[in-house]
Design a protein around this motif. Structure first.
Motif: not given
Length: 275
Positions: A123-124, A130-140, A162-169
């Protein structure tokens, strides 16, 4: 061991020999990790010169601190510290409840920390956190051909969510913490079932008994071939190392049965054609 490491080890050993440095676990920890050092420490513990300690847990703690220190002032260093120390190690201590950490537990926690670091570094490189990444980043990341340890990375993301650091699946198999070690009675309970339960397949019984009774890794068991077995009318010998061992009954008979009825996973047709 590089030149600096050799000189550090020599200096520590010299101080221990002259008595200018006390003989402690901490003094040995300052030396580069090696097999001879492990042996020396185990001898000192066995003779009472050093107190016993959870060696795998101590190594794991030192590795985590050293790994995180290498990240310098990275913004994600504190996040990794929380994950490694306050989540992974805390669960490991709770699961073991005073019993020594196993090599498998040591390797499992280290692999999860490495997977989290690999994800954050990826991600870097894309100039996101991790807090600013989007779902599209994780899917990639999930579809990247060079991505490794995706399941372990998913467990890190699950914790961060669970720690509310991010909100992605991030699809991940739920991890129930480090596996608990088998005590003496439970190990023999499983061994007795494998020895006497004829409803189980011979290959499962032999593999399980080699793991429980001879401490063989599954990867080593899967590499065994018929050439590793020397069966005569009177005994069955199995080569697990340089010197073959004689198998007791009924494991010997189970091994004979396995040789006679084996079928390789990549072989179709007649039984017994795969080594």
């Amino acid at each position: 061991m590089d030149w600096l490491s050799k000189n550090t080890a020599s200096a520590v050993l010299a101080d221990l020999a002259t008595g200018t440095r006390p003989l402690t676990h901490q003094a040995l920890d300052e030396m580069p990790h090696s097999k001879p050092l492990e042996h020396l420490r185990s001898v000192l513990v066995a003779t009472g010169a050093l107190p016993a300690r959870d060696e795998h847990l101590s190594r794991l703690e030192r590795w985590i601190h050293a790994t995180l220190d290498e990240r310098g002032g990275r913004d994600d260093r504190e996040l990794l510290r929380r994950y490694a120390l306050w989540h992974l190690l805390r669960r490991l201590r709770q699961r073991n409840n005073g019993t020594p950490t196993t090599h498998s537990q040591f390797a499992g926690v280290r692999q999860r920390v490495r997977a989290a670091i690999a994800l954050l570094d990826w991600l870097h490189a894309r100039e996101v956190t991790l807090a600013s990444c989007r779902q599209a980043d994780i899917d990639t990341r999930l579809t990247s051909p060079d991505a490794t340890h995706l399941a372990e990375a998913g467990q890190f993301v699950r914790w961060a969510t669970a720690q509310r650091v991010c909100a992605i699946e991030y699809p991940a198999v739920r991890w129930h913490g480090p596996s608990r070690t088998l005590d003496h009675d439970e190990r023999w309970k499983h061994a007795k079932r494998l020895l006497h339960d004829d409803s189980l397949r011979p290959e499962d019984r032999v593999a399980g008994l080699l793991l429980l009774l001879y401490a063989q890794w599954p990867s080593a068991i899967s590499r065994l071939t018929v050439d590793d077995v020397d069966a005569t009318d009177h005994q069955v010998r199995l080569r697990l190392g340089q010197t073959p061992i004689t198998l007791p009954e009924p494991l010997a008979s189970l091994t004979r049965t396995l040789i006679a009825t084996r079928r390789g996973h990549a072989v179709l047709g007649e039984q017994g054609t795969s080594p």
